[in-house]
Design an enzyme around this catalytic site. Structure first.
Site, PDB file in Angstrom:
ATOM      1  N   LYS A 146      -1.336  -8.742  -5.158  1.00  0.00           N
ATOM      2  CA  LYS A 146      -2.004  -8.990  -3.877  1.00  0.00           C
ATOM      3  C   LYS A 146      -3.284  -8.160  -3.882  1.00  0.00           C
ATOM      4  CE  LYS A 146      -1.481  -8.559   1.142  1.00  0.00           C
ATOM      5  NZ  LYS A 146      -0.605  -8.114   2.256  1.00  0.00           N
TER       6      LYS A 146
ATOM      7  N   ASP B 100      -6.403  -6.952  -2.051  1.00  0.00           N
ATOM      8  CA  ASP B 100      -6.844  -6.797  -0.669  1.00  0.00           C
ATOM      9  C   ASP B 100      -8.282  -6.288  -0.608  1.00  0.00           C
ATOM     10  OD1 ASP B 100      -6.618  -6.904   2.074  1.00  0.00           O
ATOM     11  OD2 ASP B 100      -4.836  -5.644   2.177  1.00  0.00           O
TER      12      ASP B 100
ATOM     13  N   ASP C 268      -3.309 -11.272   8.766  1.00  0.00           N
ATOM     14  CA  ASP C 268      -2.407 -10.144   9.015  1.00  0.00           C
ATOM     15  C   ASP C 268      -1.552 -10.375  10.248  1.00  0.00           C
ATOM     16  OD1 ASP C 268      -3.281  -8.778   6.816  1.00  0.00           O
ATOM     17  OD2 ASP C 268      -4.479  -7.309   7.899  1.00  0.00           O
TER      18      ASP C 268
ATOM     19  N   ARG D   4     -11.565   1.992   8.576  1.00  0.00           N
ATOM     20  CA  ARG D   4     -10.254   2.366   8.037  1.00  0.00           C
ATOM     21  C   ARG D   4     -10.384   3.598   7.125  1.00  0.00           C
ATOM     22  NH1 ARG D   4      -7.094  -0.662   5.095  1.00  0.00           N
ATOM     23  NH2 ARG D   4      -5.176  -0.588   6.309  1.00  0.00           N
TER      24      ARG D   4
ATOM     25  N   ASP E 110       0.819  -1.207   0.000  1.00  0.00           N
ATOM     26  CA  ASP E 110       0.000   0.000   0.000  1.00  0.00           C
ATOM     27  C   ASP E 110       0.860   1.268   0.000  1.00  0.00           C
ATOM     28  OD1 ASP E 110      -2.136   1.717   0.220  1.00  0.00           O
ATOM     29  OD2 ASP E 110      -2.879   0.897   2.107  1.00  0.00           O
TER      30      ASP E 110
END
Length: 700
Positions: A451, A453, A522, A418, A342
């Site tokens: 990846k 997410d 995670d 988030r 990220d």
């Protein structure tokens, strides 16, 4: 199954294959109080006491319904056998992931059940993978002359004549996913499910019914997977007559589906299996089937690269030079793939902005993704990239242009998680945007790994979503997601896709169909990972399970574990690293290089061999991975806490060739397979917390 004289389809047996069925379990008709009969004058015939194959409520079966269709006649369906078809091969499911095979490997039975009053046809599909020991089931509901609303539609229902089981499921929470949970059957109903819009961290679309005395090696296990990534339900219901009903399918909370005349609805697929070889039999059967018949990716049987991900090394705060310095250290250590996480896009420097703006941040990466990828490729490494395509930030160019693309309730304040919202994938234009924008990124550089997410569950559904029908939204969202995944994974077959949802928040077979591996959690703490990885590997192939070595104190729990134990636990899955290699001492860098070199020598065995769970206690875990020809075995033992006056631990291995001689370089000794399996190994008596050993046995 059997069609009774009045065309009612009943279930007769599901289990170990028999040579011939001669009705030894004869149907016994008894006059049961308060069990109504559809046949006048016959008090012994009741839908409430029969083992039904696919049942509706309202006409005498008071157990959980497999289907409920509402129309002008009510919700009850009187489903009667109409016809059936048997054919080689298996049809593709419309717009849904599902198992596959050649015509020689699978045979399909379709049964049409028909309700004359409502003109509704329910087609039950059974695809038998005889060699793989699996049965795929799904259902199509077809309206005739009358519009109807589908309110319940299970993918399968199965009635057992007894309830002598324990229920095995995978529960948990964020950072503690796939907790293997065993629940005794009690009176009433046991159920799992999700209404989050994703299969969730806390529940997995899987249930197994095992004999109460089941062990790793012995006992009956019936297992069911649902190939679906959204809201689901699974249940086991006991009855007053000590039978039980087992079912799984779409969660009927927040669900109904309007069918006009002559329209149809396809349920997700359920995968059922049976073994009498205990829990290990279930695991190995599941791994083999999913690897061959569900993982569609070209990477299904390819060894997975050792990677480094920069997230816990830098979080959002990186420069191109920092990334390259990490890559240089990784290359020196034998790591094969660098994954940029990220923060590479838009104006993304924290959780509060830029999701949806899928263009490179030139302030951080002045040479763009292509320049960075070329520099990493020049080091001899592959380059991968993190995305979170399903989300949108309010502080983003995309939101300023299309605020209506975010899922929301008009007139209400946003609910954040988030600091982000979810894009409405029930809208074709949103899906088209994501396909186009991600395609442009993947074409802009030599990207060989993604990846994918998803860090937020769905809230704030309104009547404005999903064609003005909020109760269709959750399923339409998943259909939109599957369309995106189908398009991208087929357009970029050279890209290894890994699914992630805050770790294991959507680690299910629907995602595995498109993406051959998943980030299991995670939580990168080695001790926390033991239960997470054990639960994941209970049913999912090892090659699908990402596992990383991270820094200490661990960023999630603060625990300090030995570097060797972090490596040994990560090597139980697809090995990766998630720490700042530039901050390690020279001795630790050498240890990383040693771990990667060792893993390359055992990678095929770990990722594609058979797993055996060995002696397990609350304080010790032990596993053996054995390759297909039994020429190599990887043994791992972990002790969690040191104890005063601790007893010696002796562990017997499994899966070896009895008369073969195996050499272990770590012990500088050789042993025959029968000695390792019948006598076992005495573990080192080391009084330290979080101690582990890893032994490799190679056939001489």
């Amino acid at each position: 199954m059997q069609v009774l004289e009045n065309d009612i389809l009943v279930h007769r047996y599901f289990g170990k294959k028999v040579n011939q069925f001669s009705s030894s379990n004869k149907i016994t008709y008894l006059d049961r109080a308060f069990s109504p009969s559809p046949i006048s004058g016959n008090r012994t015939f009741s839908l409430d006491t029969l083992s039904m194959e696919y049942s509706s409520n309202g006409l005498g079966d008071f157990r959980a319904a497999a289907i409920e269709v509402r129309n002008e006649f009510g919700t009850a369906l009187d489903l009667r056998y109409q016809t059936h078809r048997i054919f080689k091969g298996k049809k593709k499911l419309l717009d849904l992931p599902a198992s596959f095979a050649s015509e020689e490997e699978v045979e399909t039975l379709e049964i049409d059940l028909y309700d004359q009053l409502t003109d509704v046809t329910v087609t039950l599909s059974y695809s038998v993978f005889e060699e793989a020991n699996f049965l795929a089931r799904s259902v199509v509901i077809q309206t005739g002359r009358y519009p109807s609303t589908l309110e319940t539609a299970l993918s399968f229902m199965l009635d057992f004549p007894h309830q002598d089981f324990a229920i095995h499921s995978l529960t948990g929470r964020y950072g503690y996913e796939k907790e293997w949970t065993v629940t005794p059957i009690t009176k009433g109903k046991y159920s799992i499910g999700s209404i989050r819009g994703a299969s969730s961290h806390s529940r997995t679309p899987f249930l197994a019914l095992a004999s109460k005395d089941v062990t790793e090696d012995y006992g009956e296990v019936y297992s069911a997977h649902l190939v679906y990534s959204g809201n689901f339900t699974g249940f086991v219901e006991t009855t007053a007559l000590e039978t039980c009903r087992w079912g799984m399918g779409l969660n009927d909370w927040g669900f109904c589906w309007k069918l006009e005349a002559h329209q149809s609805f396809q349920t997700p697929e359920a995968l059922l299996s049976y073994t009498d070889r205990g829990l290990t039999g279930m695991t190995q059967t599941s791994h083999a089937f999913l690897q061959k018949h569900l993982v569609r990716s070209p990477f299904a049987n390819k060894p997975r690269p050792i990677l480094i991900n920069n997230w816990e090394a830098t979080y959002f705060h990186f420069t191109e030079e920092k990334i390259l310095s990490l890559a240089r250290e990784a290359q020196q250590a034998g790591i094969e793939l660098f994954v940029l996480d990220d923060g590479w896009f838009g104006k993304r420097n924290n959780d509060e902005s830029s999701l949806g703006d899928w263009y490179v941040n030139k302030e951080k990466l002045p040479n763009g993704l292509n320049g960075l990828a070329e520099a990493i490729n020049d080091l001899g490494m592959e380059f991968g990239l993190w995305f979170e395509p399903e989300m949108i930030s309010v502080d983003s160019e995309l939101y300023r242009k299309h605020p209506d693309w975010a899922i929301h309730i008009k007139g209400r304040e946003h609910i954040y998680s988030r600091e982000q919202l979810v894009l409405d994938l029930s809208k074709k234009e949103v899906c088209d945007y994501l396909i186009d924008s991600i395609t442009r990124v993947l074409q802009s550089a030599n990207i060989t790994y993604v990846k994918w997410d998803m860090n937020r569950n769905i809230t704030s559904i309104s009547e404005g979503q999903a064609n003005a029908t909020k109760h269709e939204f959750y399923h339409r969202y998943i259909l939109g997601l599957y369309r995106i995944l189908d398009t991208l994974t087929q357009a970029f077959p050279h890209v290894l896709f890994e699914s992630c949802a805050g770790g294991g928040g959507r680690n299910d077979l629907g995602m595995l169909y498109y993406m051959p591996q998943a980030w299991a959690s995670d939580n990168t703490d080695a001790i926390g990972r033991l239960s997470i990885q054990e639960g994941t590997s209970l049913i999912y192939p090892i090659a699908s399970m990402g596992a990383h070595v991270s820094a200490v104190p661990n960023h999630q729990v603060g625990r300090i574990t030995p570097f060797s134990t972090r490596g040994n636990v990560a090597m139980l899955g697809n090995l990766g690293y998630e720490l700042d290699l530039t901050a390690l001492s020279d001795s630790k860098k050498k240890e990383v290089a040693s771990q990667t070199a060792l893993y390359k020598s055992i990678r095929q065995t770990v990722q594609f061999g058979n797993i055996y769970r060995l002696q397990q206690t609350e304080n010790t875990k032990a596993y053996t991975y054995v390759n297909k020809d039994k020429s190599q075995a990887v043994f791992t033992f972990v002790k969690i806490l040191a104890q005063p006056e601790a007893p010696l631990v002796q562990v017997r291995l499994k899966g070896l060739e009895e008369r073969a001689l195996y050499h272990c370089p770590q012990l500088d000794a050789s042993f025959y397979g029968d000695e390792l399996m019948n006598i076992g190994l005495t573990m080192p008596h080391i009084q330290k917390d979080f101690f582990s050993v890893q032994y490799i046995f190679n056939k001489i």
